[in-house]
Design an enzyme around this catalytic site. Structure first.
Site, PDB file in Angstrom:
ATOM      1  N   HIS A  40       0.749  -1.203   0.058  1.00  0.00           N
ATOM      2  CA  HIS A  40       0.103  -0.014  -0.026  1.00  0.00           C
ATOM      3  C   HIS A  40       0.980   1.403  -0.300  1.00  0.00           C
ATOM      4  O   HIS A  40       0.388   2.380   0.184  1.00  0.00           O
ATOM      5  CB  HIS A  40      -1.069   0.053   1.058  1.00  0.00           C
ATOM      6  N   LYS A  44      -8.244  13.946   4.670  1.00  0.00           N
ATOM      7  CA  LYS A  44      -7.398  12.839   4.793  1.00  0.00           C
ATOM      8  C   LYS A  44      -6.345  12.982   6.037  1.00  0.00           C
ATOM      9  O   LYS A  44      -6.533  13.989   6.511  1.00  0.00           O
ATOM     10  CB  LYS A  44      -6.833  12.852   3.287  1.00  0.00           C
ATOM     11  N   ARG A  45      -5.345  11.879   6.068  1.00  0.00           N
ATOM     12  CA  ARG A  45      -4.402  12.122   7.085  1.00  0.00           C
ATOM     13  C   ARG A  45      -3.646  13.361   6.723  1.00  0.00           C
ATOM     14  O   ARG A  45      -3.440  13.845   5.471  1.00  0.00           O
ATOM     15  CB  ARG A  45      -3.447  10.850   7.188  1.00  0.00           C
ATOM     16  N   LYS A  65       0.972  14.540   1.118  1.00  0.00           N
ATOM     17  CA  LYS A  65      -0.098  14.881   0.886  1.00  0.00           C
ATOM     18  C   LYS A  65      -0.703  16.279   0.543  1.00  0.00           C
ATOM     19  O   LYS A  65      -1.639  16.767  -0.129  1.00  0.00           O
ATOM     20  CB  LYS A  65      -1.444  14.327   1.774  1.00  0.00           C
ATOM     21  N   THR A 111      -8.548   6.754  -1.764  1.00  0.00           N
ATOM     22  CA  THR A 111      -9.857   6.356  -1.842  1.00  0.00           C
ATOM     23  C   THR A 111     -10.804   7.388  -1.795  1.00  0.00           C
ATOM     24  O   THR A 111     -11.971   7.266  -2.340  1.00  0.00           O
ATOM     25  CB  THR A 111      -9.919   5.050  -1.142  1.00  0.00           C
ATOM     26  N   LYS A 119     -14.893   8.546  -3.602  1.00  0.00           N
ATOM     27  CA  LYS A 119     -15.851   8.712  -3.162  1.00  0.00           C
ATOM     28  C   LYS A 119     -16.475  10.089  -3.424  1.00  0.00           C
ATOM     29  O   LYS A 119     -17.784  10.230  -3.529  1.00  0.00           O
ATOM     30  CB  LYS A 119     -15.652   8.975  -1.471  1.00  0.00           C
TER      31      LYS A 119
HETATM   32  C1  26W Z   1       3.993   0.529   9.956  1.00  0.00           C
HETATM   33  C2  26W Z   1       3.348   1.827   9.794  1.00  0.00           C
HETATM   34  C3  26W Z   1       2.395   1.907   8.579  1.00  0.00           C
HETATM   35  C4  26W Z   1       1.051   1.950   9.063  1.00  0.00           C
HETATM   36  C5  26W Z   1       0.295   2.151   8.186  1.00  0.00           C
HETATM   37  C6  26W Z   1       2.912   1.933   7.586  1.00  0.00           C
HETATM   38  C7  26W Z   1       2.050   1.888   6.539  1.00  0.00           C
HETATM   39  C8  26W Z   1       0.590   2.104   6.561  1.00  0.00           C
HETATM   40  C9  26W Z   1      -0.471   2.100   5.619  1.00  0.00           C
HETATM   41  C10 26W Z   1       0.243   1.364   4.027  1.00  0.00           C
HETATM   42  C11 26W Z   1      -0.674   3.578   5.186  1.00  0.00           C
HETATM   43  C12 26W Z   1      -1.900   3.500   4.290  1.00  0.00           C
HETATM   44  O1  26W Z   1      -3.126   3.715   4.857  1.00  0.00           O
HETATM   45  N1  26W Z   1      -1.831   3.425   3.074  1.00  0.00           N
HETATM   46  C13 26W Z   1      -2.919   3.681   2.152  1.00  0.00           C
HETATM   47  O2  26W Z   1      -3.600   2.634   1.686  1.00  0.00           O
HETATM   48  C14 26W Z   1      -4.818   3.067   0.925  1.00  0.00           C
HETATM   49  C15 26W Z   1      -5.184   1.921   0.596  1.00  0.00           C
HETATM   50  O3  26W Z   1      -4.709   1.179  -0.365  1.00  0.00           O
HETATM   51  C16 26W Z   1      -4.171   4.047  -0.321  1.00  0.00           C
HETATM   52  O4  26W Z   1      -5.286   4.399  -1.034  1.00  0.00           O
HETATM   53  C17 26W Z   1      -3.439   5.045   0.022  1.00  0.00           C
HETATM   54  O5  26W Z   1      -2.963   5.717  -1.260  1.00  0.00           O
HETATM   55  C18 26W Z   1      -2.155   4.907   0.959  1.00  0.00           C
HETATM   56  O6  26W Z   1      -1.583   5.986   1.362  1.00  0.00           O
END
Ligand code: 26W
Length: 811
Positions: free
Chosen positions: A356, A544-545, A550, A652, A656
């Site tokens: 992701h 968003k975050r 971003k 995503t 929406k």
């Molecule tokens: C280890 C810490 C950590 C925690 C969460 C690293 C990475 C994450 C996630 C991968 C972050 C995340 O939510 N990524 C998002 O995933 C969405 C679903 O696929 C994408 O639409 C977003 O672009 C992406 O940032």
């Protein structure tokens, strides 16, 4: 589909209420009424749930297990009613009893067990699997505290714990009899028994994993799937504690606390990896419990483990559940006595992995010492996997030490989770076309070269049931009236709506619907933030975050620029705009927290300046979460998708918004590219550096933020305003933002993209002033959004990765 008459529903509800609360309905609080409704719906669901499980066991169809550290479900009541097909009946019945359904729905605490996109995607996928009749199970952690609650105090973010379980949770069922024991620490005793090497785990710390099951209701199809979340408990019970001597008692309390910490709280990190042992513990905890319960169930109903990968698929959502690979190996080897070769074949053919993110700082790697101490047997297995893999590498790249050590699973003192996930699975997918191309050609190119057939793309999606039918009932009715209802089960049928792009009645209806949704949001803004916004202004939204990539900063800079322009020329002819922001910053992410402070400072100054306040307003909405998004999305006209190209894997919220008729202003990043391909250049506003330009700059380092700034009068002025006290008495309050943009050379090309962003915004302004044109664009966006339903995504996973779900074709 559940068929129930209004009168029957009324009777059931009243009876349930009395049973639960021991008083009459009119004596109850709204919370009492919500609890009774939730409990009644769960009763209805329970019967179908049992039937679904019986059917799955009987028909032995392939089961999918979706492992994820995060499930961001939001509220369940409204969507469960919708999917059961009884929301209207329920609404009418309650009304006759003097109860407003929406009032009760709004009392439900969000189940916020996720950070952002990845967790919400998991929730959309569960909804789609159930709705497509795919036997799909979620597997995760039942955090006692979900994602923190955000308050804005004196312009800054303040976090407090999310006590989502305070008033109980009507949806879950605790299954004590299905608990599993997970083992941490200790040592491994190896001995030959009967000519076979055996491994016995001794002196370990046992943790009881107790499942809590939540029903996932399919859309009008009588399917109820299961989300199983594990909670950590000590293996000894409270009663045993009292019999301990003093020293043992304290030890026992220590043990109890350390065990309970495992499922206490969700890590509030998005895209930033922290090497904390508790997180590694959480990961092994739910993965081990999940895999053990899968094997137990499998052996009971299906038996022959050699066919495991034909009967189940294990999907890992990012690298967080990667330990599923060595854990499955451990069980097959140590407990079931399979050979390494058989265990490896079964494991790799069962597991598939989604990546992701390409951000380096988000890639998980665990220090060997920590890993080995906490998970001694798992480490041995990982070492063996690594050994065999590096041997294979050697036969391909003999003598190329650098390459081999870069690709190894264990190296530089770490266990690299992404490498383990790629080697130990049969499928690796990205979440949008561009993202997958970057994985293949840049970030994971060595692995792609080695295993080209493993790599594939599955562009993300969102469930149109929550994000359109539930969130925007008025637009749903308009679609039903114009193109019929087939799109509900076949979302790509929404394309038929394009025929109405020149129909002035439909366009007027779109305008009215948007306006009503804006009024609803304006009321929430007034109630929550105390700000009055003009519902005739453009609702321009970035939610968003909060993260540097971003680029909320880019949005802030153009607001500062617009303010300057308006002060210079008060009669500037622009459509009034309301700039809406929402989002949480990771508590330890200083720059992101400062970005929130900047936005709230802009709001303070600009909203209170009567010279411009009829042209622009800025709102930062507190505590962004799924339920708030459901209010914001239908009211949005301009969707801000402005990440630095290459950095957003998919996004995503972009989907929406378009589904609800917003026009997107975007860089060609993530799924924005595919949205552009769907709607065409005339129905989206694109700006900024291309992928190639960004990669080129990173490679050659020829970008100079100072030069860019010095070459643009507007940038000179606004960057100065960041540090000259213009927006806050505390002059240095935003210095770090200034430093990042200039002295640290603007890693995310905010200044570089500024001019083209402003131009794009001017284009948006022109388009908006042409009401006919704007509604036409809105219509085209809605019409082309069906492909971004997560039903499409899940069908692609089912056929392309899991080899399951043949039934959806018979819908
Ligand atoms: C280890 C810490 C950590 C925690 C969460 C690293 C990475 C994450 C996630 C991968 C972050 C995340 O939510 N990524 C998002 O995933 C969405 C679903 O696929 C994408 O639409 C977003 O672009 C992406 O940032």
């Amino acid at each position: 589909m559940l068929t129930i008459s209004k009168d029957r529903f009324k009777r059931d509800y009243i009876q349930k209420f009395i049973e639960l609360h021991g008083k009459d309905l009119d004596e109850g609080t709204n919370l009492n009424k919500y609890e009774a409704l939730g409990s009644l719906i769960r009763d209805y669901v329970s019967r179908m749930w049992i039937e679904t499980n019986k059917r799955y066991n009987r028909e032995k169809e392939k089961q999918v297990y979706y492992f994820s550290m995060e499930f961001l479900l939001g509220r369940l009541l409204g969507n469960s009613l919708l999917n059961l097909g009884i929301r209207d009946v329920c609404k009418k019945a309650l009304k006759e009893l003097g109860v407003e359904l929406e009032d009760l729905e709004n009392l439900e605490q969000d189940q916020g067990l996720g950070n952002g996109g990845l967790g919400r995607l998991a929730a959309c996928f569960l909804d789609s699997m159930a709705s497509l009749k795919i036997p799909g199970n979620g597997c995760g952690i039942r955090y006692k505290y979900g994602f923190f609650e955000q308050k804005i105090i004196e312009g800054s973010q303040v976090e407090s714990p999310d006590k989502w379980l305070r008033e109980g949770n009507v949806w879950e069922i605790k299954k004590t009899d299905k608990a599993e024991v997970v083992k941490f620490g200790g040592e491994i005793k190896t001995e030959y028994i009967g000519g076979r090497l055996t491994f016995t785990h001794v002196n370990y710390e046992p943790v009881l994993a107790v499942p809590h099951d939540t029903p996932i209701v399919g859309f009008e199809n009588e399917v109820i799937n299961t989300l199983r979340l594990w909670s950590a408990e000590p293996v000894v019970n409270e009663f045993d504690f009292s019999s301990f001597s003093r020293g043992e008692f304290l030890k026992a309390i220590e043990y109890k606390n350390s065990v309970e910490a495992i499922s206490q709280v969700l890590y509030p990190d998005d895209s930033f990896y922290e090497g904390k042992i508790l997180r590694l513990k959480q990961q092994y905890f739910f993965v081990s419990a999940g895999i053990q319960s899968i094997i137990r169930h499998y052996k009971k109903h299906l038996g022959d483990l050699c066919l495991l990968n034909e009967k189940i698929a294990i999907h890992i959502n990012d690298t967080h559940p990667t330990l599923a690979i060595p854990e499955l190996m451990r069980i097959l080897l140590d407990e079931e006595g399979l050979s390494w070769e058989d265990a490896w074949r079964i494991t790799t053919n069962s597991v598939s992995y989604t990546n992701h993110t390409i951000l380096q700082e988000a890639l998980e790697k665990w220090p060997i010492d920590m890993f080995k101490k906490l998970l001694p047997r798992i480490f041995m297995i990982v070492e063996e996997i690594n050994e065999r893999f590096t041997k294979e590498l050697w036969s391909k790249y003999e003598g190329q030490w650098d390459k081999i050590s870069q690709m190894a699973i264990v190296g530089d003192g770490y266990v690299r989770m992404a490498h383990l996930a790629i080697v130990g699975s049969h499928s690796v997918n990205g979440v949008a076309k561009l993202h997958t191309e970057i994985l293949k050609n840049q970030q994971m190119s060595d692995f792609y070269y080695m295993y080209p057939r493993k790599f594939n793309n599955k562009t993300n999606g969102i469930t149109h049931r929550r994000w359109l039918i539930k969130a925007n009932p008025k637009l749903t009715s308009l679609l039903n009236e114009t193109i019929g209802e087939s799109w509900i089960k076949h979302p790509t049928d929404m394309e038929k709506f394009e025929r109405f792009k020149n129909d002035s009645f439909v366009k007027e209806s779109l305008f009215k619907i948007k306006n009503e949704n804006k009024q609803k949001l304006a009321k929430i803004i007034k109630d929550n933030q105390g700000i009055v916004v003009d519902t005739n202004s453009i609702f321009d939204v970035q939610v968003k975050r909060i993260h540097a990539y971003k680029r909320q900063t880019l949005n802030a800079l153009r607001i500062m620029d617009l303010y300057n322009k308006l002060l210079e020329n008060p009669s500037l002819d622009i459509a009034p705009r309301t700039f809406i922001f929402a989002g949480k910053a990771a508590p330890a992410y200083y720059l992101a927290k400062k970005t929130i402070e900047l936005i709230t400072a802009l709001a303070d100054k600009i909203n209170n300046d009567p010279r411009v306040s009829d042209k622009m307003k800025i709102v930062f909405m507190e505590n962004y979460r799924v339920s708030l998004a459901e209010d914001i999305v239908p009211a949005t006209e301009v969707s801000e998708q402005i990440s630095t190209t290459t950095k957003e894997a998919s996004g995503t919220s972009n989907m929406k918004f378009m589904m609800n008729g917003a026009i997107t202003i975007a860089t060609l990043d993530g799924a924005n590219v595919e949205i552009r391909d769907e709607v065409g250049d005339d129905n989206i506003v694109i700006f900024g550096l291309t992928e190639r330009e960004v990669l080129e700059y990173y490679r050659h380092g020829k970008y100079s933020a100072w030069d860019t700034r010095n070459g643009d009068e507007r940038l000179i002025k606004i960057t100065d305003q960041l540090v000259n006290g213009f927006y806050h008495d505390e002059k240095d309050r935003f210095r770090i933002i200034y430093e990042n943009l200039l002295n640290y050379n603007d890693e995310f090309f905010v200044l570089k993209d500024f001019a083209s962003y402003i131009e794009a915004q001017e284009k948006v302004d022109k388009l908006y002033k042409n009401k006919e044109k704007w509604q036409e664009m809105s219509c085209v966006n809605i019409a082309h959004s069906g492909i971004f339903s997560s039903d499409r995504t899940i069908k692609e996973y089912a056929t392309g990765i899991w080899g399951s779900g043949y039934l959806y074709k018979n819908l």
